[in-house]
Design a protein around this motif. Structure first.
Motif, PDB file in Angstrom:
ATOM      1  N   VAL A  32       0.913  -1.085   0.103  1.00  0.00           N
ATOM      2  CA  VAL A  32       0.084   0.040  -0.004  1.00  0.00           C
ATOM      3  C   VAL A  32       0.997   1.259  -0.019  1.00  0.00           C
ATOM      4  O   VAL A  32       1.774   1.500   0.636  1.00  0.00           O
ATOM      5  CB  VAL A  32      -0.784   0.035   1.241  1.00  0.00           C
ATOM      6  N   GLY A  33       0.874   2.167  -1.009  1.00  0.00           N
ATOM      7  CA  GLY A  33       1.353   3.511  -1.064  1.00  0.00           C
ATOM      8  C   GLY A  33       0.382   4.547  -0.588  1.00  0.00           C
ATOM      9  O   GLY A  33      -0.606   4.459  -0.895  1.00  0.00           O
ATOM     10  N   VAL A  34       1.140   5.698   0.092  1.00  0.00           N
ATOM     11  CA  VAL A  34       0.096   6.731   0.373  1.00  0.00           C
ATOM     12  C   VAL A  34       0.886   8.011  -0.522  1.00  0.00           C
ATOM     13  O   VAL A  34       2.038   8.024  -0.382  1.00  0.00           O
ATOM     14  CB  VAL A  34       0.406   6.823   1.911  1.00  0.00           C
ATOM     15  N   CYS A  35      -0.066   8.626  -1.105  1.00  0.00           N
ATOM     16  CA  CYS A  35       0.336   9.728  -1.903  1.00  0.00           C
ATOM     17  C   CYS A  35       0.644  10.914  -0.835  1.00  0.00           C
ATOM     18  O   CYS A  35      -0.040  11.269  -0.174  1.00  0.00           O
ATOM     19  CB  CYS A  35      -0.792  10.040  -3.017  1.00  0.00           C
ATOM     20  N   ALA A  36       1.822  11.621  -1.130  1.00  0.00           N
ATOM     21  CA  ALA A  36       1.949  12.690  -0.338  1.00  0.00           C
ATOM     22  C   ALA A  36       1.342  13.765  -0.971  1.00  0.00           C
ATOM     23  O   ALA A  36       1.200  15.003  -0.242  1.00  0.00           O
ATOM     24  CB  ALA A  36       3.546  13.249  -0.352  1.00  0.00           C
ATOM     25  N   GLY A  37       0.752  13.855  -2.037  1.00  0.00           N
ATOM     26  CA  GLY A  37      -0.044  14.950  -2.743  1.00  0.00           C
ATOM     27  C   GLY A  37      -1.427  15.036  -2.166  1.00  0.00           C
ATOM     28  O   GLY A  37      -1.852  16.114  -1.729  1.00  0.00           O
ATOM     29  N   CYS A  38      -2.288  13.821  -2.112  1.00  0.00           N
ATOM     30  CA  CYS A  38      -3.429  13.996  -1.971  1.00  0.00           C
ATOM     31  C   CYS A  38      -3.753  13.142  -0.458  1.00  0.00           C
ATOM     32  O   CYS A  38      -4.977  13.048   0.105  1.00  0.00           O
ATOM     33  CB  CYS A  38      -4.443  13.714  -2.782  1.00  0.00           C
ATOM     34  N   GLY A  39      -3.055  12.303  -0.064  1.00  0.00           N
ATOM     35  CA  GLY A  39      -3.031  11.395   1.113  1.00  0.00           C
ATOM     36  C   GLY A  39      -3.947  10.103   0.716  1.00  0.00           C
ATOM     37  O   GLY A  39      -4.133   9.344   1.454  1.00  0.00           O
ATOM     38  N   CYS A  63      -5.071  11.517  -7.875  1.00  0.00           N
ATOM     39  CA  CYS A  63      -4.568  12.870  -8.058  1.00  0.00           C
ATOM     40  C   CYS A  63      -3.731  13.220  -9.320  1.00  0.00           C
ATOM     41  O   CYS A  63      -3.254  14.066  -9.809  1.00  0.00           O
ATOM     42  CB  CYS A  63      -4.054  13.838  -6.921  1.00  0.00           C
ATOM     43  N   THR A  64      -3.181  11.916  -9.968  1.00  0.00           N
ATOM     44  CA  THR A  64      -2.167  11.596 -10.778  1.00  0.00           C
ATOM     45  C   THR A  64      -0.781  12.148 -10.533  1.00  0.00           C
ATOM     46  O   THR A  64       0.196  12.360 -11.456  1.00  0.00           O
ATOM     47  CB  THR A  64      -2.785  12.375 -12.259  1.00  0.00           C
ATOM     48  N   HIS A  65      -0.381  12.428  -9.282  1.00  0.00           N
ATOM     49  CA  HIS A  65       0.619  12.771  -8.989  1.00  0.00           C
ATOM     50  C   HIS A  65       1.809  11.688  -9.159  1.00  0.00           C
ATOM     51  O   HIS A  65       1.252  10.396  -9.075  1.00  0.00           O
ATOM     52  CB  HIS A  65       1.068  13.205  -7.551  1.00  0.00           C
ATOM     53  N   THR A  66       2.809  11.809  -9.550  1.00  0.00           N
ATOM     54  CA  THR A  66       3.942  10.601  -9.688  1.00  0.00           C
ATOM     55  C   THR A  66       4.443  10.033  -8.472  1.00  0.00           C
ATOM     56  O   THR A  66       4.904  10.838  -7.813  1.00  0.00           O
ATOM     57  CB  THR A  66       5.174  11.114 -10.672  1.00  0.00           C
ATOM     58  N   MET A  83       6.047  11.152  -5.017  1.00  0.00           N
ATOM     59  CA  MET A  83       5.265  11.732  -4.212  1.00  0.00           C
ATOM     60  C   MET A  83       4.690  10.525  -3.330  1.00  0.00           C
ATOM     61  O   MET A  83       3.851  10.617  -2.681  1.00  0.00           O
ATOM     62  CB  MET A  83       4.036  12.396  -4.795  1.00  0.00           C
ATOM     63  N   LEU A  84       5.648   9.422  -3.223  1.00  0.00           N
ATOM     64  CA  LEU A  84       5.162   8.242  -2.314  1.00  0.00           C
ATOM     65  C   LEU A  84       5.827   8.692  -0.950  1.00  0.00           C
ATOM     66  O   LEU A  84       6.838   8.821  -0.781  1.00  0.00           O
ATOM     67  CB  LEU A  84       5.813   6.979  -3.080  1.00  0.00           C
TER      68      LEU A  84
END
Length: 90
Positions: A32-39, A63-66, A83-84
């Motif tokens: 499971v990865g958590v996006c730093a952009g949108c959470g 949010c389409t962040h890499t 952004m992981l």
């Protein structure tokens, strides 16, 4: 939470082999990865991946962040974190 000022010792990066073995072994698509952009938190299998002969870009479905980029270089592979924010077992 780990904080630098609370560290009991400082060692080299070899200690990471044991610490990360429980995270990076087996089927990484279930991590499971958590996006730093949108959470958003989701399994890597749920990311949107753009792929070509040089590698792959995994993007957050929300949010389409890499999140990360995997590059094939000769006989090796390079992973570039984007952004992981967090990676964990489900």
């Amino acid at each position: 939470m780990m904080r630098a000022e609370n560290a009991t010792s400082t060692v080299d990066g070899n200690v990471l082999a044991g610490l990360l073995a429980g995270v990076l072994d087996g089927d990484v698509t279930t991590l499971v990865g958590v996006c730093a952009g949108c959470g958003a938190a989701a399994a890597l299998a749920e990311t949107v991946v753009e792929i070509d002969e040089a590698g792959a870009i995994a993007r957050c479905r929300s949010c389409t962040h890499t999140l990360l980029t995997v590059l094939q270089e000769g006989d090796g592979v390079r992973v570039v974190l984007g952004m992981l924010r967090e990676l964990r077992r489900g």
